[in-house]
Design an enzyme around this catalytic site. Sequence first.
Site, PDB file in Angstrom:
ATOM      1  N   PRO A  40       0.692  -1.371  -0.083  1.00  0.00           N
ATOM      2  CA  PRO A  40       0.014  -0.024   0.048  1.00  0.00           C
ATOM      3  C   PRO A  40       0.723   1.021  -0.117  1.00  0.00           C
ATOM      4  CG  PRO A  40      -0.082  -1.198   1.963  1.00  0.00           C
ATOM      5  CD  PRO A  40       0.574  -2.084   1.151  1.00  0.00           C
ATOM      6  N   ASN A  41       0.308   2.219  -0.661  1.00  0.00           N
ATOM      7  CA  ASN A  41       0.876   3.451  -0.799  1.00  0.00           C
ATOM      8  C   ASN A  41       2.243   3.630  -1.594  1.00  0.00           C
ATOM      9  OD1 ASN A  41      -1.466   4.576   0.554  1.00  0.00           O
ATOM     10  ND2 ASN A  41      -0.659   3.747   2.386  1.00  0.00           N
ATOM     11  N   ARG A  50       4.743  11.175  -2.517  1.00  0.00           N
ATOM     12  CA  ARG A  50       4.460  10.895  -1.090  1.00  0.00           C
ATOM     13  C   ARG A  50       5.909  11.074  -0.367  1.00  0.00           C
ATOM     14  NH1 ARG A  50       4.080   5.180   1.616  1.00  0.00           N
ATOM     15  NH2 ARG A  50       3.617   5.827   3.992  1.00  0.00           N
ATOM     16  N   TYR A  63      11.007   9.376   0.986  1.00  0.00           N
ATOM     17  CA  TYR A  63      10.943   8.219   0.024  1.00  0.00           C
ATOM     18  C   TYR A  63      11.523   8.573  -1.458  1.00  0.00           C
ATOM     19  CZ  TYR A  63       7.699   6.088   2.999  1.00  0.00           C
ATOM     20  OH  TYR A  63       7.028   5.387   4.297  1.00  0.00           O
ATOM     21  N   ASN A  96       8.121  -5.403  -0.669  1.00  0.00           N
ATOM     22  CA  ASN A  96       7.888  -4.336   0.225  1.00  0.00           C
ATOM     23  C   ASN A  96       6.579  -4.172   0.501  1.00  0.00           C
ATOM     24  OD1 ASN A  96       7.718  -1.630   1.555  1.00  0.00           O
ATOM     25  ND2 ASN A  96       9.090  -0.673   0.281  1.00  0.00           N
ATOM     26  N   ALA A  99       3.037  -0.625   4.692  1.00  0.00           N
ATOM     27  CA  ALA A  99       2.224  -0.809   6.102  1.00  0.00           C
ATOM     28  C   ALA A  99       1.979  -2.112   6.625  1.00  0.00           C
ATOM     29  CB  ALA A  99       1.233   0.224   6.316  1.00  0.00           C
ATOM     30  N   GLU A 110      12.609  -9.369   2.127  1.00  0.00           N
ATOM     31  CA  GLU A 110      11.809  -8.234   2.558  1.00  0.00           C
ATOM     32  C   GLU A 110      12.463  -6.984   2.428  1.00  0.00           C
ATOM     33  OE1 GLU A 110      10.032  -6.495   6.856  1.00  0.00           O
ATOM     34  OE2 GLU A 110      10.547  -8.457   6.640  1.00  0.00           O
ATOM     35  N   HIS A 152      12.626  -2.425   2.611  1.00  0.00           N
ATOM     36  CA  HIS A 152      11.956  -1.157   2.881  1.00  0.00           C
ATOM     37  C   HIS A 152      12.898   0.077   2.356  1.00  0.00           C
ATOM     38  CE1 HIS A 152       8.813  -3.060   5.249  1.00  0.00           C
ATOM     39  NE2 HIS A 152       9.857  -3.819   5.799  1.00  0.00           N
ATOM     40  N   ARG A 173      11.933   5.287  12.778  1.00  0.00           N
ATOM     41  CA  ARG A 173      10.434   5.743  12.558  1.00  0.00           C
ATOM     42  C   ARG A 173       9.903   5.481  13.707  1.00  0.00           C
ATOM     43  NH1 ARG A 173       8.471   5.102   6.790  1.00  0.00           N
ATOM     44  NH2 ARG A 173       7.205   6.760   7.429  1.00  0.00           N
TER      45      ARG A 173
END
Length: 137
Positions: free
Chosen positions: A9-10, A17, A22, A71, A74, A95, A97, A104
């Site tokens: 998502p996103n 964004r 990012y 990735n 969330a 995985e 990111h 964060r």
Amino acid sequence: MKLLILNGPNLNLLGKREPEIYGNLTFEDYFSTLENKFPEISFTYFQSNVEGELINKLHEVGFSYDGIILNAGAYTHTSIGLGDAIKGITTPVIEVHISNTFSREEFRHQSYISPNAKGIIIGFGLKSYELAVDYFL
């Protein structure tokens, strides 16, 4: 070699964004860079904001591809279903990111993906994906 890059998502908003986290590049532009840098690899790219679609894609390719770079955005921190899907397939999953999730918010420190992933690459911007490709090579 067949690799799937699977974004959650996103991540369709990359380039727009929170560029301070990012960056300014869209994933589609970055994906073209990966394809050019690694012509020997057959890449597939899939992005969805829907958890079930991500699970379906893992099931679809999880017994026939050489690797998956995930990735989960969330969903990394909330989805037992994605973790279970990775556990149930034979294709290795890395995985990734873009940001350092440990620098964060506290809720981003938990991953339901990590226990079932072959490895984790965190915090190197979009280069995180390239590092995952290097692993599979």
